[in-house]
Design an enzyme around this catalytic site. Structure first.
Site, short mmCIF file in Angstrom:
data_model
loop_
_atom_site.label_atom_id
_atom_site.label_comp_id
_atom_site.label_asym_id
_atom_site.label_seq_id
_atom_site.Cartn_x
_atom_site.Cartn_y
_atom_site.Cartn_z
N ALA A 299 78.33 77.97 52.08
CA ALA A 299 77.13 78.05 51.22
C ALA A 299 75.93 77.29 51.81
CB ALA A 299 77.46 77.54 49.83
N ASP B 137 68.54 71.33 61.35
CA ASP B 137 67.93 70.28 62.17
C ASP B 137 68.97 69.63 63.09
OD1 ASP B 137 65.45 70.70 61.05
OD2 ASP B 137 65.50 68.93 59.75
N ARG C 196 76.32 91.46 50.31
CA ARG C 196 76.56 90.69 49.09
C ARG C 196 75.25 90.31 48.41
NH1 ARG C 196 80.79 86.17 50.45
NH2 ARG C 196 80.90 86.12 48.18
N TYR D 174 87.82 86.95 51.16
CA TYR D 174 88.04 86.10 52.33
C TYR D 174 89.41 86.25 52.98
CZ TYR D 174 83.73 83.96 50.64
OH TYR D 174 82.43 83.76 50.23
N ASN E 96 80.95 77.94 60.59
CA ASN E 96 80.78 78.71 59.35
C ASN E 96 80.28 77.69 58.33
OD1 ASN E 96 80.86 80.08 57.01
ND2 ASN E 96 82.91 80.95 57.27
N PRO F 44 81.77 74.01 53.08
CA PRO F 44 82.40 73.80 51.78
C PRO F 44 83.23 74.99 51.29
CG PRO F 44 80.03 74.04 51.57
CD PRO F 44 80.32 73.88 53.03
N ASN F 45 84.30 74.65 50.65
CA ASN F 45 85.23 75.59 49.99
C ASN F 45 86.13 76.33 50.97
OD1 ASN F 45 84.27 75.13 47.24
ND2 ASN F 45 82.39 76.12 47.95
N ARG G 118 91.29 81.36 47.89
CA ARG G 118 89.96 81.51 47.29
C ARG G 118 89.52 82.96 47.45
NH1 ARG G 118 84.54 80.08 50.68
NH2 ARG G 118 83.06 80.42 48.99
N HIS H 117 72.80 78.98 53.48
CA HIS H 117 71.67 79.53 52.75
C HIS H 117 70.75 78.44 52.19
CE1 HIS H 117 74.47 82.78 53.13
NE2 HIS H 117 75.33 82.22 52.29
N GLU I 32 77.36 81.27 64.87
CA GLU I 32 77.51 81.23 63.40
C GLU I 32 78.48 82.33 62.99
OE1 GLU I 32 73.69 81.84 61.56
OE2 GLU I 32 74.57 82.17 59.56
N HIS J 101 80.55 84.22 59.72
CA HIS J 101 80.84 84.43 58.30
C HIS J 101 82.00 85.40 58.19
CE1 HIS J 101 77.36 82.20 57.22
NE2 HIS J 101 76.68 82.87 58.13
N ILE J 102 82.96 85.05 57.39
CA ILE J 102 84.15 85.89 57.22
C ILE J 102 83.75 87.20 56.55
CG2 ILE J 102 86.39 86.02 56.04
CD1 ILE J 102 86.39 82.86 56.28
N SER J 103 82.94 87.09 55.51
CA SER J 103 82.50 88.29 54.78
C SER J 103 81.20 88.81 55.38
CB SER J 103 82.29 87.94 53.30
OG SER J 103 81.21 87.01 53.17
N ARG K 92 72.51 85.44 49.77
CA ARG K 92 73.33 85.23 50.97
C ARG K 92 72.73 85.91 52.21
NH1 ARG K 92 78.18 83.10 48.78
NH2 ARG K 92 78.53 83.93 46.70
C1 DQA Z 1 80.73 82.61 53.93
C2 DQA Z 1 79.64 83.35 53.15
C3 DQA Z 1 78.82 82.38 52.32
O1 DQA Z 1 77.80 83.07 51.62
C4 DQA Z 1 79.71 81.70 51.30
O2 DQA Z 1 78.98 80.74 50.56
C5 DQA Z 1 80.93 81.11 51.90
C6 DQA Z 1 81.60 81.77 53.01
C7 DQA Z 1 81.65 83.58 54.70
O3 DQA Z 1 82.40 83.09 55.53
O4 DQA Z 1 81.65 84.79 54.45
O5 DQA Z 1 81.43 80.09 51.42
O6 DQA Z 1 80.10 81.77 54.88
#
Ligand code: DQA
Length: 149
Positions: free
Chosen positions: A80, A90, A110, A25, A77, A12-13, A20, A83, A101, A103-105, A114
């Site tokens: 959210a 599953d 943080r 990001y 990725n 999501p997002n 964003r 978490h 897996e 994560h950009i950040s 997270r």
């Molecule tokens: C994220 C980190 C997550 O905590 C966050 O909710 C995201 C992006 C990252 O790519 O850093 O939406 O997965």
């Protein structure tokens, strides 16, 4: 004939990537990320498919489809859902291929909510904090691992 299929899943997002919170990001869009990955995969002879959804069930359905269509690796990725989602964990546990897996950040730098990832319980590797380059690193690693297998 491609060497195999890799699926890149964005949670999501991440459709808003580039606009964003660019201070966290970056400025690249999701299309930029997917195109760069596809370019690398093409060069190396792999088929790369990508999918983004803001809906947990749609991501789970995509993981289920990957079990049946010969996908050898999933780069995810979960955003959210990382978490919160036992359901995505599953689904990944039911997938027999390689899972990375991304994560950009740097999630560990943080908020404390997270710091925990359900998906990490399944992931063969985790990359965080490399910006969108993390996806490229995951694809390199997946191709190397699959070549050896
Ligand atoms: C994220 C980190 C997550 O905590 C966050 O909710 C995201 C992006 C990252 O790519 O850093 O939406 O997965």
């Amino acid at each position: 004939m491609s060497q195999g299929k890799v699926l890149v899943l964005h949670g999501p997002n991440l459709n808003l990537l580039g606009t964003r919170q660019p201070e966290i990001y970056g400025h690249e869009t999701l299309d930029d990320v997917n195109n760069a990955l596809r370019e690398k995969a093409d060069l190396k002879g792999w088929e790369l498919n990508s999918f983004q959804s803001n809906h947990e069930g749609a991501l789970i359905d995509a993981i289920h489809a990957a079990r049946l269509d010969g996908t050898l690796a999933i780069i995810i990725n979960p955003a959210a859902y990382t978490h919160t989602s036992v359901a995505i964990l599953d689904a990944l546990n039911a997938f027999e291929g390689t899972v990375y897996e991304v994560h950009i950040s740097n999630v560990h730098q943080r908020e404390s909510f997270r710091h925990h990832s359900y998906v990490s319980l399944r992931a063969d590797g985790v990359i965080a904090g490399l910006g969108t380059q993390g996806y490229q690193a995951a694809l390199d690693a997946a191709i190397k691992a699959l070549r050896k297998a």
